[in-house]
Write an enzyme that holds these catalytic residues in place. Sequence first.
Site, PDB file in Angstrom:
ATOM      1  N   LYS A 280      -6.919  11.155   0.283  1.00 32.10           N
ATOM      2  CA  LYS A 280      -7.556  10.542   1.443  1.00 32.10           C
ATOM      3  C   LYS A 280      -8.676  11.449   1.919  1.00 32.10           C
ATOM      4  O   LYS A 280      -8.590  12.668   1.791  1.00 32.10           O
ATOM      5  CB  LYS A 280      -6.542  10.370   2.577  1.00 32.10           C
ATOM      6  CG  LYS A 280      -5.548   9.261   2.316  1.00 32.10           C
ATOM      7  CD  LYS A 280      -4.634   9.050   3.503  1.00 32.10           C
ATOM      8  CE  LYS A 280      -3.573   8.007   3.186  1.00 32.10           C
ATOM      9  NZ  LYS A 280      -4.117   6.658   2.968  1.00 32.10           N
ATOM     10  N   ARG A 356       3.954   0.997  -1.914  1.00 33.49           N
ATOM     11  CA  ARG A 356       4.498  -0.083  -2.749  1.00 33.49           C
ATOM     12  C   ARG A 356       5.344   0.491  -3.885  1.00 33.49           C
ATOM     13  O   ARG A 356       6.256  -0.156  -4.372  1.00 33.49           O
ATOM     14  CB  ARG A 356       3.354  -0.966  -3.263  1.00 33.49           C
ATOM     15  CG  ARG A 356       2.387  -0.291  -4.154  1.00 33.49           C
ATOM     16  CD  ARG A 356       1.045  -1.024  -4.251  1.00 33.49           C
ATOM     17  NE  ARG A 356       0.258  -0.882  -3.020  1.00 33.49           N
ATOM     18  CZ  ARG A 356      -0.939  -1.400  -2.830  1.00 33.49           C
ATOM     19  NH1 ARG A 356      -1.503  -2.140  -3.781  1.00 33.49           N
ATOM     20  NH2 ARG A 356      -1.591  -1.221  -1.708  1.00 33.49           N
TER      21      ARG A 356
HETATM   22  N1  BES Z   1      -0.158   4.611   4.343  1.00 37.49           N
HETATM   23  C1  BES Z   1      -1.317   3.975   3.823  1.00 37.49           C
HETATM   24  C2  BES Z   1      -1.716   2.755   4.633  1.00 37.49           C
HETATM   25  C3  BES Z   1      -2.356   3.037   5.967  1.00 37.49           C
HETATM   26  C4  BES Z   1      -3.713   3.264   6.046  1.00 37.49           C
HETATM   27  C5  BES Z   1      -1.615   2.993   7.114  1.00 37.49           C
HETATM   28  C6  BES Z   1      -4.294   3.485   7.265  1.00 37.49           C
HETATM   29  C7  BES Z   1      -2.193   3.215   8.344  1.00 37.49           C
HETATM   30  C8  BES Z   1      -3.539   3.455   8.424  1.00 37.49           C
HETATM   31  C9  BES Z   1      -1.058   3.505   2.401  1.00 37.49           C
HETATM   32  O1  BES Z   1      -0.199   4.287   1.650  1.00 37.49           O
HETATM   33  C10 BES Z   1      -2.372   3.507   1.694  1.00 37.49           C
HETATM   34  O2  BES Z   1      -2.913   4.564   1.530  1.00 37.49           O
HETATM   35  N2  BES Z   1      -2.847   2.333   1.303  1.00 37.49           N
HETATM   36  C11 BES Z   1      -4.080   2.222   0.621  1.00 37.49           C
HETATM   37  C12 BES Z   1      -3.884   1.280  -0.525  1.00 37.49           C
HETATM   38  C13 BES Z   1      -5.013   1.301  -1.533  1.00 37.49           C
HETATM   39  C14 BES Z   1      -5.110   2.632  -2.234  1.00 37.49           C
HETATM   40  C15 BES Z   1      -4.782   0.210  -2.548  1.00 37.49           C
HETATM   41  C16 BES Z   1      -5.110   1.681   1.597  1.00 37.49           C
HETATM   42  O3  BES Z   1      -4.788   0.816   2.415  1.00 37.49           O
HETATM   43  O4  BES Z   1      -6.235   2.159   1.557  1.00 37.49           O
HETATM   44 MN    MN Z   2      -1.243   5.880   0.690  1.00 38.45          MN
END
Ligand code: BES
Ligand code: MN
Length: 503
Positions: A280, A356
């Site tokens: 991230k 997931r």
């Molecule tokens: N935990 C995050 C989702 C999230 C993002 C929650 C921002 C709260 C605020 C999840 O694990 C994630 O990183 N999802 C990705 C998925 C993508 C890589 C397909 C996302 O939403 O960017």
């Molecule tokens: Mn994630």
Amino acid sequence: MNIAIHQATITEFAADAVIVNLFEGVTRPGQATGAVDKALGGRISDLIALGDCTGKLGETVLLHTHAALPAPRVIVAGLGPAAEFDLAKARIAGAHAIRAAANAGARTVGTIVHGAGVGGLDAAEAAAALVEASLLEMYQMPRQASVAREKKEIAQLTVVELHPGQLPALQRGVAKGRILAESVNQARDLAAYPANVATPTMIAQTAQQMAAETGLRCQILEQAEMEALGMGILLAVAKGSEQPPKFLILEHHADRAATLPSIVLVGKGVTFDTGGYSLKTASPGTMWQMKDDMTGAAVVMATLRAAALLALPLHVVGLAPLTENLINGRAQKPGDVFRGMSGKTMEVISTDAEGRMVLADALAYAARFQPDAVIDVATLTGSIGIALGPKAAGLFTEDAGLSQRLLAAAAVTGERVWPMPMYADYAEDIKSEFADVKNSTSPDVSAGVSTSAKFLQHFTEGYPWAHLDIASVAWAKKARPLYPAGATAFGVRLLVQLLADWS
Ligand code: BES
Ligand code: MN
Ligand code: ZN
């Protein structure tokens, strides 16, 4: 906050503030509010005539009594139009009123129950709503600072009721409201704790303690047991962390599984999500927020706690895969392929689509309970926040009955869920060249919410299933009634309502 019930008229009750109420459009207040108005020489009626006290939902009007009552302050809480009044509105009014009392500096408060009289609500339910709203509204996240902040806290809340015959119902309601709100607030604590405190090990220990206190059955699977079960997709996420992963199993009425309906709740328990090698971005300074990526697990634990303490006549199972998503020399990499408990394989496109992955093996494990329904709760995608904002969670299901039950529970609790599409073509987008399925469509980010739900669906064989994406609502940037800014533990009240309505 200490909570008590006291039989008296509100006009004779001594506290830093007393709370009465007013329906919108009422010009001559009756009952408790009328009695206070009379004791104050008609000053509430005067304010109504002036238009300074309207009874609009959420309005609070503060009056000083100048020794006309034992309490130095009166707060008139607006209930909105009588015809539209319900438990959800009673909670909103209660939250505003307790907040107004705290802001006025009150530490002890006496209040009537909103809606139990003219409002026509069931007395026990109205009392539960009042206590629930007060505890949820006054929640404060845990801090570890050495200097305490100046706190506006209510130390004592007393429900004041004139009619002795009502007291048993109020007693029941207060107990129920307290169970619900304390469960929610425990989940909020877990979500708010920093990830160096709320590790998989700490959360598992918290669950064991909760089980000991409530009679839940609790089982914690260690890494070796997960390996033996073939949970290779969940364990892939854990590879990059020094913290041992845990798989939490909580059960209410485990001994009656054969005769009662079985509902399995699954919560995402990523105690910190760095994204892994699909790291991230650190630049906007929001990665710290990922300490709440285990909100789903906390919500499931709290729901099980409430189910046990409310003695709901169901077999309820709570599952939570608990792990960090970090980076080291053994961590999973994009392109890696893993086999899960169901036997299906998946290709990692993004190590940041880890939620997931941990859910895939938990959903496979859920099948062994032959459940009547499985519902998972997860902070799964950023895109659900873009779609819905902080106003609702995303609901994904192809089961009409489950959808209807969740929407009904959402309407009662005010924890809104909004149906999102599950078209078969979304599954096309996550077909993998190298495995049964891939965990992301990256770099194409369109329909990120629906493809995430379609990924989960691969692992939900043999039972009706619904998925709640709570990433939009798990952390409130701005305070709303019942939800102070920060960790919300959204979903506990929704799921407890769904369970209570089940049969
Ligand atoms: N935990 C995050 C989702 C999230 C993002 C929650 C921002 C709260 C605020 C999840 O694990 C994630 O990183 N999802 C990705 C998925 C993508 C890589 C397909 C996302 O939403 O960017
Ligand atoms: Mn994630
Ligand atoms: Zn995550």
